[in-house]
Structure formats: C-alpha cells, structure tokens
Design an enzyme around this catalytic site. Structure first.
Site, PDB file in Angstrom:
ATOM      1  N   THR A  47       0.840  -1.198   0.000  1.00  0.00           N
ATOM      2  CA  THR A  47       0.000   0.000   0.000  1.00  0.00           C
ATOM      3  C   THR A  47       0.878   1.252   0.000  1.00  0.00           C
ATOM      4  O   THR A  47       2.107   1.160   0.058  1.00  0.00           O
ATOM      5  CB  THR A  47      -0.935   0.002   1.228  1.00  0.00           C
ATOM      6  OG1 THR A  47      -0.130  -0.041   2.403  1.00  0.00           O
ATOM      7  CG2 THR A  47      -1.870  -1.197   1.191  1.00  0.00           C
ATOM      8  N   TYR A  48       0.239   2.427  -0.015  1.00  0.00           N
ATOM      9  CA  TYR A  48       0.915   3.721  -0.182  1.00  0.00           C
ATOM     10  C   TYR A  48       2.096   3.917   0.782  1.00  0.00           C
ATOM     11  O   TYR A  48       1.951   3.753   1.984  1.00  0.00           O
ATOM     12  CB  TYR A  48      -0.119   4.844   0.016  1.00  0.00           C
ATOM     13  CG  TYR A  48       0.421   6.206  -0.287  1.00  0.00           C
ATOM     14  CD1 TYR A  48       0.587   6.624  -1.605  1.00  0.00           C
ATOM     15  CD2 TYR A  48       0.793   7.062   0.742  1.00  0.00           C
ATOM     16  CE1 TYR A  48       1.100   7.866  -1.878  1.00  0.00           C
ATOM     17  CE2 TYR A  48       1.313   8.317   0.466  1.00  0.00           C
ATOM     18  CZ  TYR A  48       1.468   8.710  -0.844  1.00  0.00           C
ATOM     19  OH  TYR A  48       1.985   9.948  -1.113  1.00  0.00           O
ATOM     20  N   PRO A  49       3.275   4.266   0.238  1.00  0.00           N
ATOM     21  CA  PRO A  49       4.483   4.306   1.069  1.00  0.00           C
ATOM     22  C   PRO A  49       4.652   5.522   1.988  1.00  0.00           C
ATOM     23  O   PRO A  49       5.106   5.383   3.119  1.00  0.00           O
ATOM     24  CB  PRO A  49       5.629   4.269   0.058  1.00  0.00           C
ATOM     25  CG  PRO A  49       5.045   4.684  -1.246  1.00  0.00           C
ATOM     26  CD  PRO A  49       3.571   4.424  -1.187  1.00  0.00           C
ATOM     27  N   HIS A  77      -3.389   8.511   4.992  1.00  0.00           N
ATOM     28  CA  HIS A  77      -3.073   7.150   4.548  1.00  0.00           C
ATOM     29  C   HIS A  77      -2.902   6.253   5.760  1.00  0.00           C
ATOM     30  O   HIS A  77      -2.458   6.695   6.803  1.00  0.00           O
ATOM     31  CB  HIS A  77      -1.781   7.147   3.724  1.00  0.00           C
ATOM     32  CG  HIS A  77      -1.840   8.069   2.546  1.00  0.00           C
ATOM     33  ND1 HIS A  77      -2.475   7.733   1.377  1.00  0.00           N
ATOM     34  CD2 HIS A  77      -1.371   9.326   2.387  1.00  0.00           C
ATOM     35  CE1 HIS A  77      -2.393   8.752   0.537  1.00  0.00           C
ATOM     36  NE2 HIS A  77      -1.717   9.731   1.113  1.00  0.00           N
TER      37      HIS A  77
END
Ligand SMILES: [Zn+2]
Length: 511
Positions: A110-112, A162
C-alpha cells in the site's frame, strides 16, 4: 537540514569528550545459575568480596516472580520501516523508500509515504483473508500457527490521509522470487510486521532472585516463556536471514532453577568481572531517523503541527542531501554504517546561529505553513517574517574570527616553489604557490598536457618540483594515435611555466 546536522555534530562532540570509567563486579557460580554483585569502583573491593565468598554458601533472601506480557509492535509507517530496514538489512532510508515505491507501483504494497501505523475499521473484515495470503507467501513462518487479532491494528483516530504500510492481496499471485532482491526483502519485512502485529502477545514469567553472601547482595534474573506469540515469527524471520543481527535486549531469557526463600546454596566459583562505561554511539540511519522524529519534542507545545524534523516523506531526502553536499559521510563499521559529520559540517555548526540549529524553528515554520494552508496567514506575511528574521540575524551576528580557516579546504603541500621557495599546494584547478605575491602555477587543464591526454598528477608535480623532471607513462601522440613513455622536463621562465619532452635514448623509446 541544519538542525539534523547539529544533532550529529553534538553526538560526535559527546563521543570525543567521553572518558570511559572502569567498574568491577563479582559473579558467583551457583547451582544452575550465576548471580552478580552491584558495581564497584575499586578493583580491590571486588577482589576482597570474591575471596570472602569463595567456597562459602549463599542464602536466598528473596524470590520474585512476575507475569509479563509484551504486545506485538504496531504496523509500519514509512519511518519505522526505514529504521528497521537500516538496522536489519543495512538499507539507507532512500533505498527503502525507492524499493517500497516500486512495490506500490507493482501493487504489492500500500501507499508508502505514510506516517500512520494503523488501519481503518472498514479494513477489519477483509483482514483475516489478507493475513492468511501473506502467511502462505512467506516461507519463514512455516510451522508457526497464524492468528489475526484485527482489533490490535485498527484505530480510525490514528489514520489521517493514509493508513499503515501493508502488503496487498496481490501477493498471492506474485512471483516473489522474480522481484529484485531489495524489493523482495522489503516486502518480506512488511509482511513479517503484518503477521506479528495481529499475532498474540509474548507472555513470560520473569523471576528475580536476591541472595546474600557474607552480608553482600547478589542478584540474578531469569525468564520462562509461556507463550512465544509474535516473537516466534520474529525469531523465525531472523533465523532465515543470512547474517542475522543480534536480537535486541533479551539476553536474560534463561530460566532460573526453582528456589525458595531461606534456602542455602553452595558457591561453586567466584570471579571478578571488569567493565567500562561506554560512550554514546555514532548515529546510524536507524538511530538518526528516530532522533529526527523526536527532536525537540520536550520543548514543543502539545498542539504543534509537526513535531520533530522533516516528515516521513522528506527525512530520507534530507539525509541524502546532507551526504551529497559533503556534510555527512557514510562509514562502514562492522555490520552497521555510521553517519559521521565532515570537517565542513563541524565548522558550519560551530559558527551557525543557535536559532538556525533548533528544531523549534522548523516546527514554527511548519505551523505557519499550516496557517497559510487554512487561509489564516498570507504567504507574503510569512515571507516578511522570514526577511525580518534574516535581517536581524545578519545584523546581530559578527563575522566569526578565523572562520576563513574553518572553511579553508585542506591543502596538501606537494613541493617547493622553484621561483620563490614557498609551498606549492594542490587545489581544485591546479598546483599553486601559496605565497600570494608569487604567480607560479601548474594548471590541471594545461594545453600542453591536454594535447597528450594527460593531467599533471600530484606525483608528477612532486617529481617536477623536486628534480625538475618526471617520468610519465601513457602520453598520447596525436600524430601516430599511439601512447608512449617519456621524461617531462619543467622549464620555468620566471613568467611562464613550460614543459618539454626528453626521450631515453638508451632504451630507444621513440614516438
Ligand atoms: Zn612561489
């Protein structure tokens, strides 16, 4: 960048100023375990205690048993992943970010660029399936039962833009062995963390025992594992690594024998142990990222927009910039890579106003930028504040005496000047006489040398200055297109520095 650099320079100063102090203790060998005395400053005191206890008996004074439980670590945000990857795999913060970005683009993670370590409640339902897919993809967990305590990783209040970094379901179809090794190891680390975070706690009994020998107290600690929980996964992962670093902390995981208060035990051996206080450690990327995250925390108001230096997304970039601009150097030491300040960094922090080294200024600016974002402050007003601050700094701070020496690049003297006898030193563009009234110079991009596709090196110039000539190999001939060896002779007219070739006739070395 400057407060980060200040952290490192201060740490190095502490290490330089540190003087190790020796200390002593006595260790007694007892049936099934070892007990240690308190630290003593004098070796003679320790020797005396050792002699007094040798061959004697101890009395058990106190046995304390405590149930302890260690919760699994939370999921990774970018910074905690970068820290672990540095400590366990030796990756730089930038490398970890790059690998994770690639995994994100391949839809495997998933988003870093996140600073959350939790998931949102809408993810709870799908979590057991994901955890199983991830477990099946990871070879190291073979033989370890997998469980999924979703409540441990879900917290809507701690997710802003996030959520934490986790693998995606695509891990099932992915051919992990085909991934570049950096990406694969980062994916494994992220997978391990997910499996650990939802696993049961590590539960153990901690026993501490105090015994008495000739009036002095000795202590021992031991632990009995009741439920390995998440630590079983962690241990299996470390065992699967080629060169596993030592596990942090838990050296006291041996069980103690059953003991009762009042019990007497024979002393089977006694020894004096010598130790030394240790200096603070050099920063690594792992410890520096942590220091950046918590810098100035104690001085900052509770509602500060951003605490610490930089954001998860920018910290790697700050480190790389400090390295590429020559302020920080990476130095390999055993299994870790230390971050050390360069000569320029130490000079800069020595002369830089305190205000610019403080993490508080960064926090203040972040706060102001937040106000601009919310329309409470105009960019013009912000810039006016910056201008006013700079004017004040420039007006208040005097040029520091000797700063020209602090920043002078190190000059290496290669020989004596044939014109004035002064020192010739290598500088960026050539070799120059250090006497300002003398113009003697050998330029590195000199035409005569350029035609022969050579640059005068330190060794060549040193020979030219010492003997007036230097043997040079691999000179290029424009006529024949070949290279040859010759002796270069220095001819100084007092105004110009000329060069001339001489060939060794005996050896017949021609063009
Ligand atoms: Zn000179």
């Amino acid at each position: 960048m400057s407060p980060t650099l200040a952290l490192i320079v201060q740490r190095e100063a502490e290490i330089d100023a540190f003087k190790p102090v020796p200390f002593y203790s006595v260790a007694l060998d007892l049936p099934g375990f070892t007990a240690a005395s308190a630290r003593m400053d004098k070796k003679a005191d320790a020797e005396q205690l050792k002699t007094a206890c040798q061959g004697g008996t101890v009395t058990v004074k106190q046995v304390e048993r405590r149930d302890k439980s260690e919760k699994p670590p939370a999921l990774y945000d970018l910074t905690t992943l970068q820290r672990d990857a540095n400590r366990l795999l030796g990756f730089t913060a930038q490398q970890t970010l790059d690998y994770l970005q690639n995994l994100y683009e391949k839809k495997l993670c998933t988003y870093p660029r996140t600073d959350s370590r939790y998931l949102t409640s809408d993810m709870a339902e799908g979590l057991p399936v994901l955890v199983n897919l991830v477990a099946n993809a990871m070879l190291f967990r073979k033989g370890i039962a997998i469980s999924c305590d979703a409540a441990a990783v879900i917290n809507d209040k701690k997710v802003t833009d996030h959520h934490a970094v986790i693998p995606t379901r695509n891990i099932r179809e992915a051919d992990l062995s085909a991934l570049p090794v950096g990406e694969r190891t980062i994916l494994e680390l992220v997978a391990l963390r997910l499996l650990c975070a939802v696993a049961p706690p590590y539960i153990y009994d901690e026993t501490s025992v105090t015994v008495d020998c000739t009036g002095a107290e000795f202590t021992a600690k031991g632990r009995t594992v009741k439920q390995p929980g998440w630590r079983a996964l962690d241990a299996a992962y470390r065992a699967s690594m080629k060169s596993a670093p030592e596990q942090d902390g838990n050296s006291e995981d041996k069980a103690l024998p059953k003991l009762a208060e009042g019990q007497e035990l024979p002393v089977t051996g006694a020894a004096v142990k010598e130790g030394k206080t240790t200096p603070p450690k050099h920063f690594t990327e792992d410890t520096l990222l942590s220091a950046m995250e918590t810098a100035g925390k104690d001085d900052m108001p509770e509602d500060a927009e951003r605490k610490g230096l930089g954001t998860p997304a920018t910290r790697a970039g700050i480190l790389e910039k400090l390295v590429s601009s020559g302020f920080l150097e990476r130095k390999k030491s055993k299994k870790t890579v230390q971050l050390l300040p360069s000569h320029d960094a130490i000079s800069l922090i020595t002369v830089l106003p305190e205000q610019l080294q403080s993490p508080l200024l960064t926090a203040e600016w972040e706060y102001r930028l937040g106000e601009i974002e919310r329309g409470e402050l105009t960019p013009e007003d912000f810039m006016a504040e910056i201008t006013a601050m700079l004017k004040e700094l420039v007006g208040t701070y005097q040029v520091i005496k000797g700063s020209e020496y602090l920043f002078a690049p190190p000059r290496e003297v290669v020989g004596k000047c044939p014109r004035c006898g002064g020192e010739i030193a290598e500088m960026q563009k050539g070799f120059f006489c250090q006497d300002k009234s003398c113009n003697f110079a050998i330029w590195k991009n000199n035409n005569w040398w350029a035609a022969k596709r050579k640059q005068p090196t330190k060794a060549i110039v040193a020979a030219l200055l010492k003997d007036g000539r230097a043997h040079v190999a691999g000179l290029y001939s424009e006529k024949s297109g070949k290279t040859y060896d010759a002796t270069v002779v220095l001819e100084d007219t007092g105004q110009y520095v000329n060069f001339k070739l001489e060939f060794d006739r005996q050896k017949g070395g021609g063009k």
